[in-house]
Each structure stands twice: as C-alpha cells, then as structure tokens.
Design a protein around this motif. Structure first.
Motif, PDB file in Angstrom:
ATOM      1  N   GLY A  50       1.237  -1.389  -0.351  1.00 37.49           N
ATOM      2  CA  GLY A  50       0.127  -0.518  -0.025  1.00 37.49           C
ATOM      3  C   GLY A  50       0.366   0.988  -0.097  1.00 37.49           C
ATOM      4  O   GLY A  50       0.726   2.427  -0.186  1.00 37.49           O
ATOM      5  N   VAL A  51       1.970   1.401   0.598  1.00 34.64           N
ATOM      6  CA  VAL A  51       2.841   1.955   0.567  1.00 34.64           C
ATOM      7  C   VAL A  51       3.917   2.395  -1.598  1.00 34.64           C
ATOM      8  O   VAL A  51       4.448   1.331  -1.869  1.00 34.64           O
ATOM      9  N   VAL A  52       3.092   3.121  -2.302  1.00 33.31           N
ATOM     10  CA  VAL A  52       3.793   3.171  -3.493  1.00 33.31           C
ATOM     11  C   VAL A  52       4.374   4.417  -4.040  1.00 33.31           C
ATOM     12  O   VAL A  52       4.388   5.538  -3.262  1.00 33.31           O
TER      13      VAL A  52
ATOM     14  N   GLY B 179       0.402   0.465   9.815  1.00 35.29           N
ATOM     15  CA  GLY B 179      -0.222  -0.778   9.235  1.00 35.29           C
ATOM     16  C   GLY B 179      -0.651  -1.291  10.449  1.00 35.29           C
ATOM     17  O   GLY B 179      -0.311  -1.543  11.614  1.00 35.29           O
ATOM     18  N   THR B 180      -1.419  -2.323   9.573  1.00 35.64           N
ATOM     19  CA  THR B 180      -2.044  -3.567  10.351  1.00 35.64           C
ATOM     20  C   THR B 180      -2.465  -4.795   9.906  1.00 35.64           C
ATOM     21  O   THR B 180      -3.144  -4.518   8.137  1.00 35.64           O
ATOM     22  N   ASP B 181      -2.492  -5.955   9.417  1.00 34.86           N
ATOM     23  CA  ASP B 181      -2.515  -7.279   8.826  1.00 34.86           C
ATOM     24  C   ASP B 181      -1.923  -6.980   7.201  1.00 34.86           C
ATOM     25  O   ASP B 181      -2.847  -6.987   6.457  1.00 34.86           O
ATOM     26  N   GLY B 182      -0.791  -6.973   7.995  1.00 29.09           N
ATOM     27  CA  GLY B 182       0.441  -6.546   6.274  1.00 29.09           C
ATOM     28  C   GLY B 182      -0.124  -5.682   5.233  1.00 29.09           C
ATOM     29  O   GLY B 182      -0.200  -5.439   4.593  1.00 29.09           O
ATOM     30  N   HIS B 183      -0.528  -4.536   6.062  1.00 29.94           N
ATOM     31  CA  HIS B 183      -1.418  -3.271   5.226  1.00 29.94           C
ATOM     32  C   HIS B 183      -1.487  -2.250   5.232  1.00 29.94           C
ATOM     33  O   HIS B 183      -1.734  -2.393   6.745  1.00 29.94           O
ATOM     34  N   VAL B 184      -0.641  -0.826   4.503  1.00 27.95           N
ATOM     35  CA  VAL B 184      -0.868   0.186   5.341  1.00 27.95           C
ATOM     36  C   VAL B 184      -2.549   0.550   5.715  1.00 27.95           C
ATOM     37  O   VAL B 184      -3.072   0.667   5.338  1.00 27.95           O
TER      38      VAL B 184
ATOM     39  N   VAL C  66      -0.584   5.273   0.682  1.00 29.74           N
ATOM     40  CA  VAL C  66       0.726   5.887   0.786  1.00 29.74           C
ATOM     41  C   VAL C  66       1.493   6.638  -0.439  1.00 29.74           C
ATOM     42  O   VAL C  66       2.067   4.700  -0.617  1.00 29.74           O
ATOM     43  N   VAL C  67       1.733   7.666  -1.068  1.00 26.47           N
ATOM     44  CA  VAL C  67       2.200   7.972  -2.035  1.00 26.47           C
ATOM     45  C   VAL C  67       3.250   8.331  -1.304  1.00 26.47           C
ATOM     46  O   VAL C  67       3.578   9.940  -1.440  1.00 26.47           O
ATOM     47  N   MET C  68       4.673   7.639  -1.613  1.00 23.81           N
ATOM     48  CA  MET C  68       6.355   9.060  -1.320  1.00 23.81           C
ATOM     49  C   MET C  68       6.959   9.722  -2.349  1.00 23.81           C
ATOM     50  O   MET C  68       6.993   8.902  -4.070  1.00 23.81           O
ATOM     51  N   ALA C  69       6.853  10.676  -2.792  1.00 25.84           N
ATOM     52  CA  ALA C  69       7.278  12.181  -3.409  1.00 25.84           C
ATOM     53  C   ALA C  69       7.560  12.461  -2.952  1.00 25.84           C
ATOM     54  O   ALA C  69       7.634  14.000  -3.003  1.00 25.84           O
TER      55      ALA C  69
END
Length: 841
Positions: free
Chosen positions: A139-141, A229-234, A250-253
């Motif tokens: 979920g972090v891209v 995060g919880t259960d393996g996701h953001v 979540v977008v890392m920019a």
C-alpha cells in the motif's frame, strides 16, 4: 513478473552498421535515438532494452492519466510502428543487469547477451524512499511509472483516504489525481512552503490555499515518523509531532536519485550521477549517458527540458559533428487542472538582486520577477502564466532588461511599448517577438523555430503540428502559442480543426461539455478555473454557452445566471432597432380565447404600443414597449393566464398547427390538439438555439412542418416525424426521422430528439447544421439502435423540464385549462417568472 517482449528489427544489411545499444526505453533513450536518426538514419543498427513491458511513453503525462484526463494510448510517444519503421529492435520487460566493458556486451535479466560498438545509458532516476518504519508495507507506492499509476487507480476504486508524502511537483500531481478519483487526500510536506524549490513563500501560500479550497488537507512542516499498518497493509501515517492521518494508500513523492547502480558496477565514474562531458560521453569513450541518470558539470537535472538539450548534443557527437552541451536553465509548470503556475531560474534574491512584484488578490494573480545586474535571473508566476515563455527566453539569454524595467512585471505586450506601457493591438505580436530558439513546448522540447519550420513544411493545422513536431501534443498548455504561430505563419491559410468555444479557451464545445460532466463542474467560475480560461470573467460568447451547458448538465442543481444571458433573454422580450421591445405571449398551438385577446388589447392601449402583428408562429407580437414598462406588461398578461412565448430565447419558440381533422376536409388527424400537447410538454425548454415545431394535419402541410426543427406530418396511418429543417436565408427541408402510429409515440420521440439535441449540439447551433455536422444516421443510431434509448432520453427531458417550466405562470394559466394545470402541477419553479426577473438597469 512480466516476461520479456522483443520486437526484432526487420531491416536488412545491419551487419555493416555500427551497433548502438540503448539501456532504457524511456523518454531520454528514445529521444536520443530520434535525434541520431534525424541526423544519420543509416549509421547505426539500434537495439533498445526497456525494463517496462511496454513501448515508450510520456512519463511526465502520468499525472493526467491518474486524473482521468488521458489514457495510456494518449501518452504513447513511440508506438510499435516507430521501432519497426526505423529498423530498431526493442526488448521490453527484460532490463540490462550487467555491462562488460572489456567485451563490449550487455547482459539482461533473462540472460540475453548483446554486443555493442557504442552504448547509451539512459536509466533515468529512482524514487527516494524515506527509511521510516513501515515504508515497505503493502500500500506504500511511488509515482514513477505506469505500474505505480495502476496501483493508485486500484486503491482509488475502493475510495477511502490517501496520504501523499511530499509537496513537490510529483506529489501535488499525485494528490490531485487521487482527489479526482474520489479519495480524501492529505499532503504531508516537510518544508514550510509547497514546491519550495520552484516557488517563493507567497506563491506557495496561494497554491496551498487553492488546494485546500478543493478539499485536500495540506500539512506543511510535517515530518513523517512512521507509516502505520495492520494485517500486512498500510493504515495511516504518523508524524513526529504525534498527529496521525488515516490512509488506505501512501504515495512516497519526496524526491528522486539518479539511477547509477548499473554504471557504478561497470566501473564508470559516478558521483551523484554518471559523470559525463559536454558531449554526454562517460569515462569510457564507447559509452554515453543521457537524462536524469547523469551528472554534467556537477549538476543533476530532474526535469524533462534539459533532457532535450542533452540528446541534441549527444546525437551531434554520435554522428561525428560534436556541438557540446553547456547546461540548462530550467522552468516548471504544475499539471493540475485550473492552477496556472510557472517558475524559472533563481528566485532566492540576495545581494544585488531586485524584486519586482505584482499582486492582484481579486483575481488570484501573483507575479514576481528578480533582476540582477540588469538581467532577469528568476520569475515566479501564479494565476496568469501567459508570459512564461517570454520571461524564460529573457532569462536563458541573459539579455539586458534595463530599457523595459518599468514595464517588465506587466508582461511582454506592455514591455514592447517601452516604459510607458501600451498593450499591443495584435495579440499574436508577443509570440512574433520571441526568438527562434525560444521554447514553445517544454514537454517535448520544441522551439519556436522548429514549430515555424514544421508549419512552413506543410503542417497547416494544430493537429498537423502536433503529429509532426509534437508541440502541444502533451499537456496542451502551449496550444495558444502554437495557434498564434500558425496564424502568423499562414494567415488565412490555416486549416482549422474543431473550433474552440471562444478566444478565452482552446477547448472545443464538445470538450467543455464533456469536462463539465467528468469533472463535476457546476458553476461558471469553476469551469473557467478548471479549464484554464485565459480571461478573468469570460466573454459575450462563452458566458451564455457555459450557462446553457451547465443548465443542461445539472438541471435542478445549477442556478441559472441571468447576467450571463443575452439581453433579450434577460429582458424576456426582443429588443428592437429603436431601443423599445416587443412582447410575445404564448398561444398554445396557435389557439386563443376572448380573455387572452382582451388582455392583449388592454396592454396595447395601456402602454401605447404602436403596433400589434400576427407572427409566423401564429401568435400576436406587441411592439414598442418601453424597457421600464416590461415588468408591468408581463404582470398584466400573467393576470390573464398568459405566459411568455419565449420569442426572444434560445428555447422552444412555437408549435405551429393547422386546423386538422376537426375542421379541414383533408385533415387526417387532430393536428391542433397534438400541437397543443407538444407545446405544453416542451415550452420553457432552454436549448442550444431557437427551436420551432409544427404539426400539419395532412400531407398538404399547411403548417409548414417540413421546414421546422421538428415537424409532424399527419397521415392516415399515423405520424411522420421530420427533423432538421429551417427557413430563413438558407432554407433547409427536413429529413424524415421515422414514422409512428400514435400521438403518445410522436410525443415521446419528440422529447427524446430534443434532449439528444440539447445534450450534443454546440451552443448557437440549430438542428440543421447540427444534423449536417453529425449526420442523420448518427442521430437515428443514437435514438433507435437500443430499444430503451428513446424512453431514457425522454425521461431525462421530462426531468429537466421540472426545473425549466415556470410554476407561478402555470398557476395563473390554470383557470383557462384544467389539463394544462394538471401537467404544470407536477413541475417545480424555474426562476424566470416576472417576480424573480433581474432586469438590466
């Protein structure tokens, strides 16, 4: 993992050519190859390796793809045919993982080995990932390629919240796209000013305010501590000050780094980027590099414009005529609809620098230029970027601006008049004054000279220029400049494609109608802001059109703007040559009665109307009414139950009838009764242009139904329905649309046809030119290809009529016709009755 795809060249004789291998199928690598081919197409056998499993596309246009404004096909730069036509072997989805400099070969991830005589590295850059806890959660891209966009689009399908870390160019474009896709967006930026590398504090504040007005949460000075995060996701983002923001994605920019891993492993000289000389040659003479991965004279560039300069110098060297790259001055534009922002050069100020600032708070405009030693060194424009190309040209050339110092902040048109100002009479003159090497299209690195040369070589339309030199083919912000160059170069020989709505915009009528729906635009200022209107308040052409398009798109939601209508519609009467007005009350189907006639006679006497005339639409036109008497005239007519005939409007005018089977010995159906029913159904309907209907009781056609916008000709077996006719200077007979058996079917098709016309035609386009433009078969197809279409369009028409017909007038008319009262009792008020009219002063 995607399997590699290879498009082998079909060219012959390649064994005799030098082998040029390109690592990177992106904008830099392919543009360099284009430049080489333009200089010497027979010199190299080219093989290109790409990490992505697709052809070359315009990476800087990913933002419009995310926002839904473009598709992937729209941003492809080089399709499969380009590789085939130029004898290029493309290996996509199989990145190079090693370079053997001694053996002059490269090895791909799949194990493929390719030999080279010259190697070009164009690996671009890698996104920087903040190494905070949770940065590797699903979920972090990042926001660097089409796969990233696909991940964001998948997240947006479920709605929810998004956090974008980074308030720079890419971060804000990502936030804009996700917001348009329906997500609640928070932007977290470490610095106190958005886009601090490109904007000063004032422009950053304006930008932040505008984004917040659009519903985004903007957090400046926000330092990320952890991604939750919880259960393996953001699930969210936590800041160091303890604040938390929920996030489904979540977008890392936060920035990029030159992609140097491959070059470093091969033993090339690498500092921050791959070190190159002025010819883009690395420490190995057989290896060149270009784009975001390189470092030239100590500088790494993260914008597209320097790339084009690098590629030209590289190509010159590759064909044996070296020129040399001396570095680039960069400029920035934000690709967010409705936000005009331009930044170039150094705006930090400092010793010896002079700031010249203009603020126009009412229009949301801020301009700042920085002058040092009589040279322009920086510019920041917000809200009005029309002079960006001119400022950028002055900045790059370092020209002395002392002679235009006083007018500099007001732009090129005023500066051309000297210190005393004075705008140029010809709006194209500013573009004419630009030098040939001035940049016109930053997205594709196209100069004014290149555009002009393309036009002189036969590109006589905007589309032709776009296809041949790519200017205006990407974000479209330079469309106006290209159109000016077309006009300057060709004059009357310019081949016009679809015309823009007016001079305030480059969008066509169809574009505007589509974008009003796609972007959920529901106010004229909102349309102008989102679609980059070049004037602050529009003009007499676009404001009535926008008012109509919004009325049609959002019945019941959009509030009719009376001051955006033509004078006749504002006054509910036709202005005459002497400044008085004529008033035409409605007579249903041409029928009248003593009460109505008596009311008309009383009005004529009371207000000294010099003339009463029967109109061609079977009504009485009262001439010579003074402007100040119009409200009282309408009040008197309303008291007798008479409503406006809309003889002034872009709307239904009249339904003309003959006496039909009730009186005429040739009549086959009750044309008068049907005409009255159709008029009651359609009156008050605003349309692209005036709309006339007629119902003839037999093929003798006494009501002239075959030169009306919609005509009904009664026959023994039913009703022939005709469309697209008009009288006037250019008479056009109708086309036969269809034949139906009952009155109800005739009324249903009539309302469906009107709604199709309302939704498709351009403002001020009557049915005749509309049908000639789209074709009768297109209209028939739109109505009849699907069995439910007529009913669907008719239902939309009935829905819109609830907000277009005027309830108070209907109530007054109820006393004379119970059936009309029953019909009108179901509709809601539309603010055009006398009590609510806004009369011009």
């Amino acid at each position: 993992m995607n399997a590699p795809v290879s498009f082998p060249s079909s060219g012959s004789g390649q064994a005799q050519l030098e082998r040029l291998v390109v690592i990177g199928n992106g904008m830099a690598g392919c543009r360099a190859v284009e430049e080489v081919l333009a200089r010497d197409p027979a010199r190299y056998a080219v093989t290109i390796f790409g990490a992505e499993p697709r052809v070359n596309y315009n990476r800087i246009m990913l933002s419009p793809v995310l926002a839904g404004e473009k598709t992937f096909e729209d941003i492809v730069i080089n399709g499969p045919e380009w590789y085939e036509d130029n004898g290029i072997t493309l290996v996509s989805g199989d990145p190079v993982v090693a370079i053997d400099r001694a053996g002059q070969t490269v090895v791909t991830r799949s194990g493929r080995t390719e030999a080279y005589d010259r190697l070009l590295i164009a690996t671009g850059s890698d996104p920087f990932i903040i190494p905070v806890p949770g940065h590797d959660l699903p979920g972090v891209v990042t926001f660097r390629d089409l796969d990233d966009v696909d991940r964001m689009l998948a997240a947006a399908e479920n709605g929810g919240s998004a956090v974008v870390i980074g308030g720079g160019l890419l971060g804000l474009e990502a936030a804009h796209g996700l917001a348009l896709r329906g997500m609640q967006v928070t932007v977290v930026h470490l610095m106190p000013t958005l886009m601090e590398r490109q904007l000063d504090e004032a422009a950053g504040y304006l930008l932040k305010s505008e984004l917040e007005r659009r519903g985004q949460t903007i957090v400046t000075g926000g330092d990320t501590a952890e991604i939750l995060g919880t259960d393996g996701h953001v699930t969210g983002v936590k800041l160091k000050d303890g604040r938390e923001f929920p996030a489904d994605i979540v977008v890392m920019a936060v920035g990029i780094r030159p992609a140097t891993t491959l070059a470093r492993a091969a033993g090339l000289e690498v500092e921050r980027g791959i070190v190159v000389d002025d010819h883009m040659v690395t420490s190995d003479p057989a290896i060149m590099a270009v784009g975001e991965c390189v470092q030239h004279r100590g500088t790494c560039y993260g914008l597209v414009a320097p790339l084009w300069d690098m590629c030209r110098s590289l190509a010159d060297h590759a064909v044996g005529s070296p020129s040399g790259y001396a570095g680039s001055v960069t400029s920035t534009k934000l690709k967010v609809s409705g936000i005009d922002l331009f930044s170039a050069g150094d705006f930090s100020g400092g010793d010896g620098a002079e700031d010249i600032v203009m603020r126009d708070a009412a229009r949301g405009i801020y301009k700042r230029v920085i002058v040092k030693d009589d040279r322009l060194v920086g510019a920041v424009l917000y809200g009005d970027t029309a002079d960006g190309a001119w400022y950028f040209d002055l900045l790059k050339k370092g020209e002395d601006v002392s002679s235009i110092r006083e007018a500099l902040i007001f732009g090129q048109a005023f500066a051309a008049g000297g210190a005393g100002g004075g705008a140029l009479a010809n709006p194209n003159a500013a573009v004419a004054a630009l030098s040939d090497d001035a940049e016109i299209c930053g997205c594709n690195g196209v100069s004014k000279g290149k555009v002009v040369a393309t036009i002189q070589q036969g590109a006589c339309s905007l589309d032709a220029v776009r296809s041949q030199c790519k200017a205006s083919a990407s974000c479209g912000s330079c469309t106006g400049l290209v159109e000016s160059l077309l006009a300057l170069t060709l004059g009357d020989e310019v081949q016009s494609g679809p015309k823009s709505l007016c001079k305030c915009t480059s969008f066509t009528h169809d574009d505007v109608r589509r974008l009003i729906l796609e972007k959920d635009l529901k106010a004229i200022p909102q349309v102008m802001q989102e679609l980059h209107w070049t004037t602050p308040h529009g003009c007499a052409s676009c404001r009535p059109a926008l008012n109509y398009y919004l009325l049609c798109a959002w019945p019941g939601e959009y509030e009719d703007e009376q001051h955006s209508r033509f004078v006749n519609e504002r006054m509910h009467a036709n202005i005459q040559k002497d400044g008085t007005y004529s008033v035409v009350p409605r007579m249903w189907g041409g029928l009248t009665n003593p009460t109505e006639l008596r009311a008309i006679a009383d009005v004529v006497e009371k207000y000294n109307a010099p003339m009463v005339k029967v109109t061609g639409g079977q009504r009485l036109d009262i001439f010579g009414i003074k402007k100040e008497d119009l409200p009282a005239v309408w009040a008197d007519l309303n008291a007798a139950g008479m409503v406006s005939g809309h003889a002034y409007g872009k709307s239904l005018r009249t339904v003309k009838t003959c006496v039909g089977s009730e009186w005429c010995r040739f009549g086959t159906q009750d044309s008068t009764g049907l005409g009255v029913k159709i008029e009651r159904m359609t009156w008050g309907s605003w349309m692209p242009h005036k709309f006339k209907i007629a119902v003839s009781g037999c093929p003798r056609n006494c009501a002239e139904a075959t030169i009306k916008d919609f005509g009904v000709v009664c026959v023994d077996s039913g009703y022939e329905l005709h469309v697209g006719g008009n009288g006037g200077i250019k008479v056009r007979a109708t086309d036969l649309l269809c034949k139906v058996e009952t009155e109800d079917e005739a009324m249903e098709v009539c309302s469906a046809f009107i709604q199709l016309y309302r939704e498709q035609a351009h403002y001020l386009e009557r049915t005749a030119p509309w049908i000639e433009r789209v074709g009768l078969e297109s209209v028939k197809s739109a109505l009849f290809d699907q069995p439910e279409t007529v009913a669907t369009l008719a239902a939309r028409f009935r829905h819109s009529q609830q907000f277009m017909q005027s309830d108070p007038w209907a109530e007054r008319a109820a006393g004379r016709d119970a059936e009309l009262h029953q019909h009108m009792a179901e509709v809601r008020p539309f603010p055009t009755n006398v009590q609510q009219m806004e009369f011009a002063k």
